[in-house]
Design an enzyme around this catalytic site. Structure first.
Site, PDB file in Angstrom:
ATOM      1  N   GLU A 240     -12.333  -0.192  -3.690  1.00 27.97           N
ATOM      2  CA  GLU A 240     -11.643  -0.982  -4.730  1.00 27.97           C
ATOM      3  C   GLU A 240     -10.456  -1.619  -4.041  1.00 27.97           C
ATOM      4  O   GLU A 240      -9.493  -0.934  -3.683  1.00 27.97           O
ATOM      5  CB  GLU A 240     -11.186  -0.088  -5.883  1.00 27.97           C
ATOM      6  N   CYS A 274      -3.784  -4.321  -9.124  1.00 33.48           N
ATOM      7  CA  CYS A 274      -4.862  -5.065  -8.451  1.00 33.48           C
ATOM      8  C   CYS A 274      -5.382  -6.168  -9.345  1.00 33.48           C
ATOM      9  O   CYS A 274      -5.710  -7.254  -8.875  1.00 33.48           O
ATOM     10  CB  CYS A 274      -5.981  -4.100  -8.062  1.00 33.48           C
TER      11      CYS A 274
HETATM   12  P1  NAD Z   1      -3.033   0.360   1.565  1.00 34.87           P
HETATM   13  O1  NAD Z   1      -4.367  -0.200   1.921  1.00 34.87           O
HETATM   14  O2  NAD Z   1      -1.898   0.109   2.451  1.00 34.87           O
HETATM   15  O3  NAD Z   1      -3.117   1.949   1.425  1.00 34.87           O
HETATM   16  C1  NAD Z   1      -4.040   2.580   0.563  1.00 34.87           C
HETATM   17  C2  NAD Z   1      -4.303   3.989   1.060  1.00 34.87           C
HETATM   18  O4  NAD Z   1      -4.999   3.936   2.303  1.00 34.87           O
HETATM   19  C3  NAD Z   1      -3.036   4.813   1.337  1.00 34.87           C
HETATM   20  O5  NAD Z   1      -3.256   6.127   0.870  1.00 34.87           O
HETATM   21  C4  NAD Z   1      -2.955   4.777   2.856  1.00 34.87           C
HETATM   22  O6  NAD Z   1      -2.255   5.867   3.395  1.00 34.87           O
HETATM   23  C5  NAD Z   1      -4.422   4.817   3.233  1.00 34.87           C
HETATM   24  N1  NAD Z   1      -4.718   4.381   4.593  1.00 34.87           N
HETATM   25  C6  NAD Z   1      -3.933   3.684   5.449  1.00 34.87           C
HETATM   26  N2  NAD Z   1      -4.594   3.471   6.610  1.00 34.87           N
HETATM   27  C7  NAD Z   1      -5.821   4.036   6.471  1.00 34.87           C
HETATM   28  C8  NAD Z   1      -6.969   4.135   7.307  1.00 34.87           C
HETATM   29  N3  NAD Z   1      -7.009   3.592   8.533  1.00 34.87           N
HETATM   30  N4  NAD Z   1      -8.066   4.776   6.844  1.00 34.87           N
HETATM   31  C9  NAD Z   1      -8.063   5.305   5.597  1.00 34.87           C
HETATM   32  N5  NAD Z   1      -7.006   5.246   4.757  1.00 34.87           N
HETATM   33  C10 NAD Z   1      -5.908   4.623   5.186  1.00 34.87           C
HETATM   34  O7  NAD Z   1      -2.793  -0.144   0.064  1.00 34.87           O
HETATM   35  P2  NAD Z   1      -1.441  -0.009  -0.777  1.00 34.87           P
HETATM   36  O8  NAD Z   1      -0.459  -0.937  -0.172  1.00 34.87           O
HETATM   37  O9  NAD Z   1      -1.124   1.442  -0.950  1.00 34.87           O
HETATM   38  O10 NAD Z   1      -1.901  -0.562  -2.207  1.00 34.87           O
HETATM   39  C11 NAD Z   1      -1.841  -1.892  -2.583  1.00 34.87           C
HETATM   40  C12 NAD Z   1      -3.211  -2.526  -2.503  1.00 34.87           C
HETATM   41  O11 NAD Z   1      -4.151  -1.783  -3.250  1.00 34.87           O
HETATM   42  C13 NAD Z   1      -3.266  -3.931  -3.093  1.00 34.87           C
HETATM   43  O12 NAD Z   1      -3.999  -4.777  -2.245  1.00 34.87           O
HETATM   44  C14 NAD Z   1      -4.003  -3.739  -4.403  1.00 34.87           C
HETATM   45  O13 NAD Z   1      -4.650  -4.887  -4.891  1.00 34.87           O
HETATM   46  C15 NAD Z   1      -4.955  -2.657  -4.057  1.00 34.87           C
HETATM   47  N6  NAD Z   1      -5.411  -1.963  -5.256  1.00 34.87           N
HETATM   48  C16 NAD Z   1      -6.699  -2.144  -5.659  1.00 34.87           C
HETATM   49  C17 NAD Z   1      -7.151  -1.542  -6.823  1.00 34.87           C
HETATM   50  C18 NAD Z   1      -8.572  -1.742  -7.300  1.00 34.87           C
HETATM   51  O14 NAD Z   1      -9.029  -0.948  -8.108  1.00 34.87           O
HETATM   52  N7  NAD Z   1      -9.289  -2.750  -6.830  1.00 34.87           N
HETATM   53  C19 NAD Z   1      -6.279  -0.757  -7.571  1.00 34.87           C
HETATM   54  C20 NAD Z   1      -4.961  -0.599  -7.126  1.00 34.87           C
HETATM   55  C21 NAD Z   1      -4.544  -1.200  -5.968  1.00 34.87           C
END
Ligand code: NAD
Length: 467
Positions: A240, A274
């Site tokens: 997502e 999101c």
């Molecule tokens: P992010 O991608 O920076 O981090 C998300 C998670 O991934 C965190 O827990 C982070 O620690 C982890 N992570 C970081 N590097 C990783 C790796 N190499 N492998 C696995 N996990 C790793 O996102 P964010 O800044 O926390 O959140 C904002 C983003 O999330 C926005 O782009 C937003 O649109 C999206 N979002 C999407 C939805 C949806 O349902 N589509 C919902 C909420 C947020």
């Protein structure tokens, strides 16, 4: 407050500590336990041990435990809401709303059962389509809705017989850790565990051979890394990811009705959703009026600490996001016209006032990229075909909305928007029973609803010869 990881049924310290900052004050809120790779291995081993017994329970038995978890969450809602506001920034009423939604999701899941279906039944044969759990689910969460997103993974994963390792975002780990405390009293050891990292253990976890399914919510850039890390073991996953939702106002819409709803959907949670409205397309002759309404609403927004009763918009969640938004704001100021907002309040936290920008080109970063904050571009169009084309000219495809006095026409236009969800005369609002997910680079797979539950299972055909 003293926070612990939940590993193999025990509340334990991490290998190190992690500072958690309150975004409303930019000062230390708490120290969280931070895991290391040895604790990751421990968690995966404990999850695998727990997986067998949990999968053997009936849906009714697992559902009863999920109900207890929902009750326990409700009983401590106020405490959770305070902590959520302090770690995430959102106003207290919104935090309480998020927690109510989280408990409702657990309850909805608790009442579901994926029953086998008979595909063929004759004298000669019987063919049954059934689902079985995948095993160990890794739930990777972002920082915008720490509890809603966590429970939208935990509920479906647990009811279908999987066990869960939760990895919250490093800037919002506290509510997930507190949730672990509730679980410690209710679920068997290893069925739900928490790993907190500093953005350094996600890859180790998602590529771990002991993890069977990765349920990832976060940015598209990180989602691509997760996708790569699942290939070695052909691991199941759902992604997502980010969005750049457009609100398309049709010429017959009443701006006084539509614009306030669009503004709310663009600025809720300080725009960090999101599925928030991230671009608005209005007929050229309506742009002045829409901007006036947005401007009024932006000026009336009370930006401040979410714990204060009068606050209607909290801070942006973390410094990195705040700095990204300030850069976007300055770029937009140079390339377009700021209609409202644009100031950075002189407060210690990460505050940005809701800002409305017009006269930007489609090439501006605020239009092309996901801002994930309270900055809203308003774009003029002359022809509906052209507007639809511009809306679809993006690598994202999460949501979108159409605003019109004619709902039938709204459905026809909605059917031409290449996104996973398109609303008519509303925007936002997800329910546990309605599946959602992204098109294009906004994601893969579905969450919520029965289709969302099925994602956490492996399909199996049982084919019996009767002669
Ligand atoms: P992010 O991608 O920076 O981090 C998300 C998670 O991934 C965190 O827990 C982070 O620690 C982890 N992570 C970081 N590097 C990783 C790796 N190499 N492998 C696995 N996990 C790793 O996102 P964010 O800044 O926390 O959140 C904002 C983003 O999330 C926005 O782009 C937003 O649109 C999206 N979002 C999407 C939805 C949806 O349902 N589509 C919902 C909420 C947020």
């Amino acid at each position: 407050m003293d926070f612990k990881l939940l590993l193999d049924g025990a509340l334990v310290d991490g290998a190190a500590l992690l500072e958690v900052i309150n975004p409303a004050t930019a000062s230390l809120l708490a120290m969280a336990p931070r895991a290391d790779s040895a604790q990751v291995d421990m968690a995966v081993a404990a999850a695998r041990r727990a997986s067998f017994g949990w999968a053997r329970l009936s849906y009714a038995e697992r559902g009863a435990l999920l109900m207890r978890l929902a009750d326990a969450l409700d009983a401590r809602r106020e405490e959770f809401a305070h902590l959520l506001t302090q770690e995430q920034g959102k106003p207290l009423a919104d935090a309480a709303g998020e927690l109510g939604g989280a408990a409702a999701t657990l309850r909805w899941c608790a009442a579901q059962e994926l029953k086998p279906t008979v595909l063929r039944e004759t004298d000669a044969e019987l063919i049954i389509d059934q689902h079985y759990p995948l095993g160990v689910v890794l739930a990777i969460c972002p920082w915008n809705y720490p509890m809603a997103i966590l429970t939208s993974k935990v509920g479906p994963a647990l009811i279908t017989g999987n066990v869960v390792i939760a990895k919250p975002a490093p800037t919002t780990p506290l509510t997930a850790l507190l949730f672990g405390e509730l679980v410690a009293d209710i679920l068997p050891a290893g069925v739900f565990q928490t790993i907190v990292d500093n953005n350094d253990l996600g890859d180790l976890l998602s590529s771990h051979p002991g993890v069977d399914f990765v349920s990832f919510t976060g940015s598209t850039a990180t989602g691509k890394k997760v996708l790569g890390s699942t290939t070695e073991t052909i691991k199941r996953f759902s992604l997502e990811l980010g969005g750049n939702d457009a609100a398309l106002i049709l010429p017959d819409a009443d701006p006084e009705t539509a614009a306030p709803k669009i503004f709310a959907a663009a600025t809720k949670n300080a725009g960090q959703i999101c599925l928030a409205v991230k671009r608005v397309y209005a007929p050229r002759q309506m742009v002045d009026q829409v901007c006036d309404i947005f401007g009024r609403l932006a000026d009336a927004t009370v930006v401040g600490d979410g714990l204060s009763q009068s606050t209607t918009m909290g801070p942006v969640q973390n410094r990195a996001q705040y700095e990204k938004l300030i850069a976007l704001l300055e770029e937009s100021r140079a390339e377009g016209t700021i209609v409202a907002g644009g100031e950075i309040p002189e407060l210690p936290g990460y505050f940005i006032r809701p800002t409305v920008v017009r006269d930007l080109s489609d090439e501006a970063r605020l239009v092309r990229e996901e801002q994930f904050g309270p900055l809203l571009p308003v774009l003029a169009y002359d022809d509906l075909e052209e507007a639809i084309e511009r809306i679809n000219a993006t690598e994202y495809g999460l949501g979108g909305s159409v605003w019109t006095a004619d709902p039938k026409m709204g459905v026809e236009v909605a059917a031409r928007i290449a996104s996973g969800t398109v609303w008519v005369n509303r925007h936002l609002g997800l329910a546990p029973d309605i599946p959602f997910g992204g098109a294009k680079q906004s994601g893969l797979g579905r969450q919520q609803g029965i289709r969302g539950l099925e994602e956490f299972t492996q399909g199996r055909i049982i084919s019996v010869a009767r002669t």
